[in-house]
Design a protein around this motif. Structure first.
Motif, PDB file in Angstrom:
ATOM      1  N   SER A 132       0.847  -1.186   0.000  1.00 23.29           N
ATOM      2  CA  SER A 132       0.000   0.000   0.000  1.00 23.29           C
ATOM      3  C   SER A 132       0.889   1.244   0.000  1.00 23.29           C
ATOM      4  CB  SER A 132      -0.908   0.001   1.226  1.00 23.29           C
ATOM      5  OG  SER A 132      -1.783  -1.115   1.206  1.00 23.29           O
ATOM      6  N   PHE A 133       0.481   2.275  -0.754  1.00 22.21           N
ATOM      7  CA  PHE A 133       1.293   3.479  -0.905  1.00 22.21           C
ATOM      8  C   PHE A 133       0.508   4.717  -0.491  1.00 22.21           C
ATOM      9  CE2 PHE A 133       2.807   0.389  -3.967  1.00 22.21           C
ATOM     10  CZ  PHE A 133       4.173   0.405  -3.776  1.00 22.21           C
ATOM     11  N   ALA A 134       1.216   5.653   0.116  1.00 27.01           N
ATOM     12  CA  ALA A 134       0.613   6.934   0.486  1.00 27.01           C
ATOM     13  C   ALA A 134       1.529   8.067   0.021  1.00 27.01           C
ATOM     14  CB  ALA A 134       0.401   7.023   1.992  1.00 27.01           C
ATOM     15  N   LEU A 135       0.911   9.109  -0.526  1.00 29.58           N
ATOM     16  CA  LEU A 135       1.626  10.294  -0.989  1.00 29.58           C
ATOM     17  C   LEU A 135       1.393  11.408   0.024  1.00 29.58           C
ATOM     18  CD1 LEU A 135       3.171  11.831  -3.277  1.00 29.58           C
ATOM     19  CD2 LEU A 135       0.918  12.308  -4.283  1.00 29.58           C
ATOM     20  N   PHE A 168      -2.429  11.093   0.969  1.00 33.54           N
ATOM     21  CA  PHE A 168      -3.328  10.497  -0.011  1.00 33.54           C
ATOM     22  C   PHE A 168      -2.994   9.021  -0.219  1.00 33.54           C
ATOM     23  CE2 PHE A 168      -2.820  14.998  -1.347  1.00 33.54           C
ATOM     24  CZ  PHE A 168      -4.130  15.415  -1.162  1.00 33.54           C
ATOM     25  N   ASP A 169      -4.019   8.196  -0.195  1.00 40.77           N
ATOM     26  CA  ASP A 169      -3.851   6.777  -0.506  1.00 40.77           C
ATOM     27  C   ASP A 169      -3.783   6.648  -2.033  1.00 40.77           C
ATOM     28  OD1 ASP A 169      -3.911   4.069  -0.849  1.00 40.77           O
ATOM     29  OD2 ASP A 169      -5.772   3.735   0.255  1.00 40.77           O
ATOM     30  N   VAL A 170      -2.610   6.278  -2.553  1.00 47.12           N
ATOM     31  CA  VAL A 170      -2.415   6.180  -4.002  1.00 47.12           C
ATOM     32  C   VAL A 170      -2.089   4.740  -4.415  1.00 47.12           C
ATOM     33  CG1 VAL A 170      -1.751   8.594  -4.326  1.00 47.12           C
ATOM     34  CG2 VAL A 170      -0.005   6.922  -3.690  1.00 47.12           C
ATOM     35  N   THR A 171      -2.510   3.788  -3.588  1.00 45.22           N
ATOM     36  CA  THR A 171      -2.177   2.383  -3.837  1.00 45.22           C
ATOM     37  C   THR A 171      -2.618   1.929  -5.220  1.00 45.22           C
ATOM     38  OG1 THR A 171      -2.384   1.928  -1.465  1.00 45.22           O
ATOM     39  CG2 THR A 171      -2.471   0.043  -2.967  1.00 45.22           C
ATOM     40  N   ARG A 172      -3.808   2.283  -5.619  1.00 43.87           N
ATOM     41  CA  ARG A 172      -4.349   1.780  -6.895  1.00 43.87           C
ATOM     42  C   ARG A 172      -3.675   2.418  -8.105  1.00 43.87           C
ATOM     43  NH1 ARG A 172      -7.987   5.295  -9.260  1.00 43.87           N
ATOM     44  NH2 ARG A 172      -8.546   7.116  -7.996  1.00 43.87           N
ATOM     45  N   GLY A 214       6.536  22.721   1.814  1.00 43.47           N
ATOM     46  CA  GLY A 214       6.866  21.641   2.738  1.00 43.47           C
ATOM     47  C   GLY A 214       7.395  20.451   1.961  1.00 43.47           C
ATOM     48  N   LYS A 215       7.928  19.482   2.671  1.00 42.58           N
ATOM     49  CA  LYS A 215       8.482  18.299   2.023  1.00 42.58           C
ATOM     50  C   LYS A 215       7.377  17.470   1.357  1.00 42.58           C
ATOM     51  CE  LYS A 215      12.494  17.778   5.081  1.00 42.58           C
ATOM     52  NZ  LYS A 215      13.205  16.892   6.035  1.00 42.58           N
ATOM     53  N   ALA A 216       7.771  16.737   0.308  1.00 43.14           N
ATOM     54  CA  ALA A 216       6.881  15.793  -0.364  1.00 43.14           C
ATOM     55  C   ALA A 216       7.565  14.433  -0.367  1.00 43.14           C
ATOM     56  CB  ALA A 216       6.588  16.249  -1.793  1.00 43.14           C
ATOM     57  N   TYR A 217       6.809  13.369  -0.100  1.00 45.23           N
ATOM     58  CA  TYR A 217       7.424  12.046  -0.021  1.00 45.23           C
ATOM     59  C   TYR A 217       6.371  10.949  -0.162  1.00 45.23           C
ATOM     60  CZ  TYR A 217       5.986  12.910   4.840  1.00 45.23           C
ATOM     61  OH  TYR A 217       5.273  13.249   5.971  1.00 45.23           O
ATOM     62  N   LEU A 218       6.860   9.752  -0.407  1.00 49.61           N
ATOM     63  CA  LEU A 218       6.024   8.566  -0.569  1.00 49.61           C
ATOM     64  C   LEU A 218       6.361   7.575   0.533  1.00 49.61           C
ATOM     65  CD1 LEU A 218       4.003   7.388  -2.833  1.00 49.61           C
ATOM     66  CD2 LEU A 218       5.975   6.008  -3.528  1.00 49.61           C
ATOM     67  N   THR A 219       5.340   6.921   1.083  1.00 48.16           N
ATOM     68  CA  THR A 219       5.561   5.848   2.054  1.00 48.16           C
ATOM     69  C   THR A 219       4.826   4.602   1.596  1.00 48.16           C
ATOM     70  OG1 THR A 219       3.685   6.572   3.416  1.00 48.16           O
ATOM     71  CG2 THR A 219       5.866   7.415   4.018  1.00 48.16           C
ATOM     72  N   VAL A 220       5.279   3.463   2.107  1.00 49.98           N
ATOM     73  CA  VAL A 220       4.680   2.180   1.759  1.00 49.98           C
ATOM     74  C   VAL A 220       4.397   1.416   3.037  1.00 49.98           C
ATOM     75  CG1 VAL A 220       6.910   1.009   1.526  1.00 49.98           C
ATOM     76  CG2 VAL A 220       4.915   0.121   0.304  1.00 49.98           C
ATOM     77  N   SER A 221       3.364   0.610   3.018  1.00 49.74           N
ATOM     78  CA  SER A 221       3.007  -0.174   4.199  1.00 49.74           C
ATOM     79  C   SER A 221       2.327  -1.453   3.760  1.00 49.74           C
ATOM     80  CB  SER A 221       2.068   0.623   5.115  1.00 49.74           C
ATOM     81  OG  SER A 221       0.768   0.679   4.560  1.00 49.74           O
ATOM     82  N   GLY A 222       1.992  -2.273   4.747  1.00 48.60           N
ATOM     83  CA  GLY A 222       1.138  -3.417   4.518  1.00 48.60           C
ATOM     84  C   GLY A 222      -0.318  -2.968   4.604  1.00 48.60           C
ATOM     85  N   PRO A 223      -1.241  -3.895   4.912  1.00 47.53           N
ATOM     86  CA  PRO A 223      -2.666  -3.521   4.989  1.00 47.53           C
ATOM     87  C   PRO A 223      -2.947  -2.453   6.040  1.00 47.53           C
ATOM     88  CG  PRO A 223      -2.399  -5.904   4.886  1.00 47.53           C
ATOM     89  CD  PRO A 223      -1.033  -5.344   5.100  1.00 47.53           C
ATOM     90  N   THR A 254      -5.804   0.230   4.934  1.00 49.23           N
ATOM     91  CA  THR A 254      -5.662   0.622   3.529  1.00 49.23           C
ATOM     92  C   THR A 254      -6.413  -0.309   2.577  1.00 49.23           C
ATOM     93  OG1 THR A 254      -3.655  -0.695   3.181  1.00 49.23           O
ATOM     94  CG2 THR A 254      -3.384   1.539   4.058  1.00 49.23           C
ATOM     95  N   THR A 255      -7.100  -1.304   3.129  1.00 50.74           N
ATOM     96  CA  THR A 255      -7.845  -2.237   2.281  1.00 50.74           C
ATOM     97  C   THR A 255      -9.304  -1.810   2.175  1.00 50.74           C
ATOM     98  OG1 THR A 255      -8.590  -3.736   4.043  1.00 50.74           O
ATOM     99  CG2 THR A 255      -6.342  -4.034   3.205  1.00 50.74           C
ATOM    100  N   ASP A 256     -10.087  -2.542   1.393  1.00 55.80           N
ATOM    101  CA  ASP A 256     -11.512  -2.283   1.271  1.00 55.80           C
ATOM    102  C   ASP A 256     -12.319  -2.867   2.433  1.00 55.80           C
ATOM    103  OD1 ASP A 256     -11.138  -0.909  -1.099  1.00 55.80           O
ATOM    104  OD2 ASP A 256     -11.364  -2.705  -2.333  1.00 55.80           O
TER     105      ASP A 256
END
Length: 256
Positions: A132-135, A168-172, A214-223, A254-256
């Motif tokens: 799962s990814f977040a911006l 923002f959740d950008v996983t899809r 401000g800073k901009a970055y991407l993070t990743v996680s599990g569900p 981050t899941t449905d």
């Protein structure tokens, strides 16, 4: 708010890094190199310029955090505004000396009256597929439309406020093992907006501090993704020990 034991919190945090390369100590992939250009320059439509591979020839490179005027000064388009009266030579700086420009409308002929675009590209390793990814944006002034890989994920009536942070959740939309693109169309604040204030001895720049400040970055996680970890200490005053530590965090599904 969910209270977590330190062991559980540590395990979840250690599970989040995107990759060892291109990330900071917190596992965040920094999005620091961008290109900036005015929408008045005849840029392509939003769906095109927010896709990977778009030709940004003629755009100015910028290191974020940076405002639009800051980027143009760095590139030598405008002279150092901190020297002499150089600030007044920047187009759009026609407000009366001593007036608070933040409370006045931007002149119609100012190059900062139209919106400006920031865009960047980055790669995500194939090993991150299925995650799962977040911006994240730590500061946008003042309004913005946000696009990822040709899709708008937020509108300017949602992204509004100089002192807010956005996640923002950008996983899809993220493509693992391929190039990805983010484009942000920023708008300067209007006189009625609660934006960054300036004073007579530190006069307002012509863009009213418009941009990604401000800073901009991407993070990743599990569900489950952790946000805003917080530690509170309680002492048996007047004694200063022992300390009772309570650790809390927001846990996003981050899941449905």
């Amino acid at each position: 708010m969910l209270r977590l034991s330190r062991a559980v919190l540590t395990c979840l945090l250690l599970a989040t890094p995107l990759s060892a390369q291109g990330t900071d100590a917190g596992g965040r992939k920094s999005l620091a190199t961008w290109w900036v250009q005015s929408s008045a320059a005849g840029t392509a439509n939003r769906g095109v310029l927010s896709k990977a591979g778009y030709d940004a020839g003629g755009w100015h490179t910028v290191r974020v955090p940076s405002t639009v005027v800051g980027a143009l000064v760095d590139k030598g388009v405008y002279a150092d505004p901190y020297f002499g009266m150089n600030l007044r030579s920047i187009p759009g700086t026609t407000y009366p000396i001593g007036e608070r420009f933040t409370l006045l409308p931007t002149p119609a002929d100012s190059p900062f009256k139209p919106s400006w675009w920031y865009r960047t590209e980055f790669e995500v390793p194939p090993s991150a597929a299925g995650r799962s990814f977040a911006l994240h944006f730590d500061g946008i002034n003042y309004r913005a439309n946000v696009w990822v890989n040709g899709q708008r994920i937020a509108k300017s009536d949602e992204v509004a406020g100089a002192f807010r942070r956005y996640d923002f959740d950008v996983t899809r939309l993220i493509k693992a093992g391929a190039a990805n693109a983010v484009a942000v169309e920023v708008f300067a604040p209007e006189p009625h907006d609660l934006a960054i204030m300036w004073v007579d001895w530190s006069p307002t720049p012509a863009d009213k501090n418009m941009g990604l400040w401000g800073k901009a970055y991407l993070t990743v996680s599990g569900p489950l993704a952790l946000r805003f970890p917080h530690v509170v200490s309680t002492l048996p005053l007047p004694a200063l020990k022992p300390a009772d530590l309570s650790i809390s965090a927001e846990v996003w599904n981050t899941t449905d």
